[in-house]
Design a protein around this motif. Structure first.
Motif, PDB file in Angstrom:
ATOM      1  N   GLY A   1       0.814  -1.180   0.072  1.00  0.00           N
ATOM      2  CA  GLY A   1       0.042   0.313  -0.073  1.00  0.00           C
ATOM      3  C   GLY A   1       1.103   1.234   0.023  1.00  0.00           C
ATOM      4  O   GLY A   1       1.953   1.241   0.165  1.00  0.00           O
ATOM      5  N   LYS A   2       0.152   2.454  -0.322  1.00  0.00           N
ATOM      6  CA  LYS A   2       0.745   3.683  -0.293  1.00  0.00           C
ATOM      7  C   LYS A   2       0.570   4.328   1.039  1.00  0.00           C
ATOM      8  O   LYS A   2      -0.410   4.393   1.743  1.00  0.00           O
ATOM      9  CB  LYS A   2       0.199   4.438  -1.391  1.00  0.00           C
TER      10      LYS A   2
ATOM     11  N   GLN B   1       7.213   3.621  -0.752  1.00  0.00           N
ATOM     12  CA  GLN B   1       5.838   3.607  -0.644  1.00  0.00           C
ATOM     13  C   GLN B   1       5.482   4.682   0.314  1.00  0.00           C
ATOM     14  O   GLN B   1       4.270   5.133   0.159  1.00  0.00           O
ATOM     15  CB  GLN B   1       5.496   2.326   0.036  1.00  0.00           C
TER      16      GLN B   1
ATOM     17  N   ASP C   1      -3.514   4.585   0.801  1.00  0.00           N
ATOM     18  CA  ASP C   1      -3.987   3.667   1.665  1.00  0.00           C
ATOM     19  C   ASP C   1      -4.037   4.096   3.252  1.00  0.00           C
ATOM     20  O   ASP C   1      -4.864   3.719   4.078  1.00  0.00           O
ATOM     21  CB  ASP C   1      -3.586   2.265   1.413  1.00  0.00           C
TER      22      ASP C   1
END
Ligand code: XMP
Length: 556
Positions: free
Chosen positions: A259-260, A285, A361
């Motif tokens: 995820g980011k 990320q 995210d």
């Protein structure tokens, strides 16, 4: 930043399954100088002391002392069910003190699992009385309150809690009630003038002490706590910054996957350490967002930028929003309105910037353990006080990001140790607190570029002298305030009519109360001279000698 909303589901940083046990052992040995038994596989985080909180003002201090002894601990409400703590792998339990009397109706008591678990239990003050009461002994109001210094005398010499300690010791007492009858299986192990049963225990490692080992007024308190942790509970010294970093990285990786993540940097130590941990864990990320609101001290935005972009090589979105903020603040004089505007503008700019990054995210926050304890104990009946927070705004609901809070089980001093472990510069790690609304609440009245520049120049002198005289870390905060007052002065042959700058320097433990710092006169003299000479438009310097209460630390 928003308050934690996910307290129960977002449990502590879990111990990692796949980190090499031998690596833990090596680090722990190096840091503790002790050899550990290699035949006994241990996971770094899997030894927890539970501190059951009966509402004592000292519960946090107990936790701090345990952590300082390199053992992980959590403070839990006095009535926590076993299911909420079982996965922490408890090695022992401490029952804190508290304001109640066990013989009153509704007195808080420990749940049955505490005494049925077979774990060592140390009851302190009220905690001891609760244990005695629950296990069949008697507690009554003492004839005399015992408060302050006392001396305890051991009845025997082989009690493990007092291993290596003298037969008589000074301790700190604070109680009215007294144990008058021991529970079955217990014996009295020490007495004081006013407490015939000041220390008691049984063969199942259940111990009660009437005094407070966690306060500095009990000189052997540290040794007593260590004897309980190492000798009686068998804990190893696994809670170290190195271990924490290794675990936190694994745990962040597990949570974030691919995820980011975004993180707002404030320039303070908490967000810096949280961001650095996340960066170590998931590299690119993570994108950090730093909003320069034009209200920071001289060179501060540049330093944050240099540290994160050049030194730590973190993806950094640097947003120069100074004009934007100053525009929104134009003509505003009311301090609360200044705060509100700055909070709202921050959210707007942060959202815009986050939107530029596409799908995001997770949001990283530097939430610390004291905030977590507050939320937890405020759910429990015996809690006493709730601190007011003044953080800048909160992120809107609709951003719907999951939180990554790697520091949520750390005290502030532990965050600093972790920061050093991660190689962050000392000036960032030991930075004094700085308010979110920045210099806007240190410029009295309306905020203009000219006033900010004057304040920055004066503040620079204060910082310079405070650091040069080795006072920076002793002071909770030290800074300059640009007042609204103008006074008459003389410069050469000319009459001047210029601004008054106030110097504020305070000592404090937690900002709830503060005392004005007794800065040496020669330091004050140099600050005053330099400001009058180096800062245009200022001809007078005053020193604020107000404590909190009745003053606050900031002027607005
Ligand atoms: P006071 O002035 O209330 O400050 O004694 C206590 C502590 O809080 C800081 N402070 C703030 N921090 N936003 C913040 O993030 C604010 O609006 C704010 N107001 C005060 C202050 O610097 C001190 O450390």
């Amino acid at each position: 930043m928003p308050e934690d909303s996910n307290l129960t589901t977002n449990r502590r940083i879990a111990a990692s399954d796949d980190l090499e046990v031998s690596a833990y052992l090596e680090i722990a040995q190096e840091l503790s100088g002790q050899r550990l038994d290699q035949s006994e596989p241990i996971e770094a985080h899997q030894e927890t002391l539970l501190v059951l909180d009966f509402g004592s003002q000292y519960s946090r201090l107990i936790a701090r002392r345990i952590r300082e002894a390199h053992v992980y601990c959590e403070i839990i409400p006095h009535d926590a069910p076993w299911e909420t703590v079982a996965d922490l792998n408890p090695k022992g339990i401490i029952l804190s003190g508290g304001p109640a009397s066990v013989y009153e109706d509704d007195a808080p008591l420990a749940p049955a699992w505490v005494f049925e678990s077979g774990l060592p239990v140390l009851g302190i003050c009220y905690g001891m009385q609760a244990m005695v009461h629950q296990l069949g002994g008697k507690v009554n109001a003492g004839a005399k309150r015992e408060f302050g210094h006392a001396v305890i005398h051991q009845n025997a010499t082989d009690f493990p809690l007092f291993d290596g300690l003298p037969a008589s010791m000074p301790v700190w007492m604070s109680h009215g009630d007294q144990v008058t009858e021991l529970p079955p299986g217990f014996s009295a192990l020490a007495f004081s003038d006013n407490s015939p049963m000041a220390v008691l225990g049984d063969d199942n490692k259940r111990i009660g002490i009437q005094f407070h080992p966690e306060v500095v007024h009990t000189p052997e308190g540290k040794a007593i706590i260590q004897n309980f942790l190492y000798g009686i509970c068998g804990c190893h010294q696994l809670w170290t910054p190195g271990n924490f970093v290794a675990e936190a990285i694994e745990s962040i990786r597990a949570q974030v996957g691919d995820g980011k993540v975004i993180c707002a940097l404030s320039g303070g130590v908490d967000s810096a350490v949280a961001a650095t941990l996340v960066h170590r864990a998931v590299g690119d990320q993570l994108t950090c967002i730093f909003v320069d609101n034009g209200l920071m001290r001289r060179e501060e935005p540049e330093r944050v930028r240099a540290t994160f972009e050049r030194y730590l090589k973190v993806n950094l979105a640097y947003v120069d929003a100074a004009e934007h903020f100053l525009g929104a603040l134009k003509g505003v004089v009311d301090p609360e309105r200044k705060r509100k505007i700055i909070g709202e503008e921050f959210i707007r700019v942060f959202e815009e910037e986050a939107a530029r990054l596409g799908q995001v995210d997770f949001l990283t926050q530097g939430t610390l353990y004291p905030d977590v304890i507050e939320s937890k104990t405020s759910e429990s009946k015996v809690s006493a006080k709730i601190k007011t927070h003044h953080n800048v705004g909160g992120l809107p609901e609709h951003m719907r990001l999951s939180l990554v809070e790697p520091l949520r089980y750390l005290f502030k001093d532990e965050v600093r140790e972790v920061g050093l472990e991660l190689g962050l510069p000392e000036e960032m790690v030991f930075r004094q607190p700085f308010p979110g609304p920045g210099l806007a609440i240190r410029v009295m009245g309306d905020v203009t570029i000219e006033k900010l520049e004057t304040l920055r120049a004066a503040d620079w002198v204060v910082m310079d002298e405070v650091k040069a005289n080795d006072l920076y870390r002793e002071l909770w905060q030290s800074f300059a305030v640009l007042t609204e007052s103008r006074t008459v002065g003389v410069s050469g042959d000319y009459r001047t009519y210029d601004h008054v700058v106030a110097i504020r320097a305070v000592t404090s433990d937690d900002a709830m109360t503060a005392d004005w710092a007794r800065l040496p006169y020669d330091v004050l003299a140099r600050i005053s001279n330099r400001i009058a000479n180096e800062v245009p438009n200022v001809n007078r310097v005053v020193y604020d000698i107000t404590s909190k209460p009745p003053g606050t630390i900031e002027w607005e």
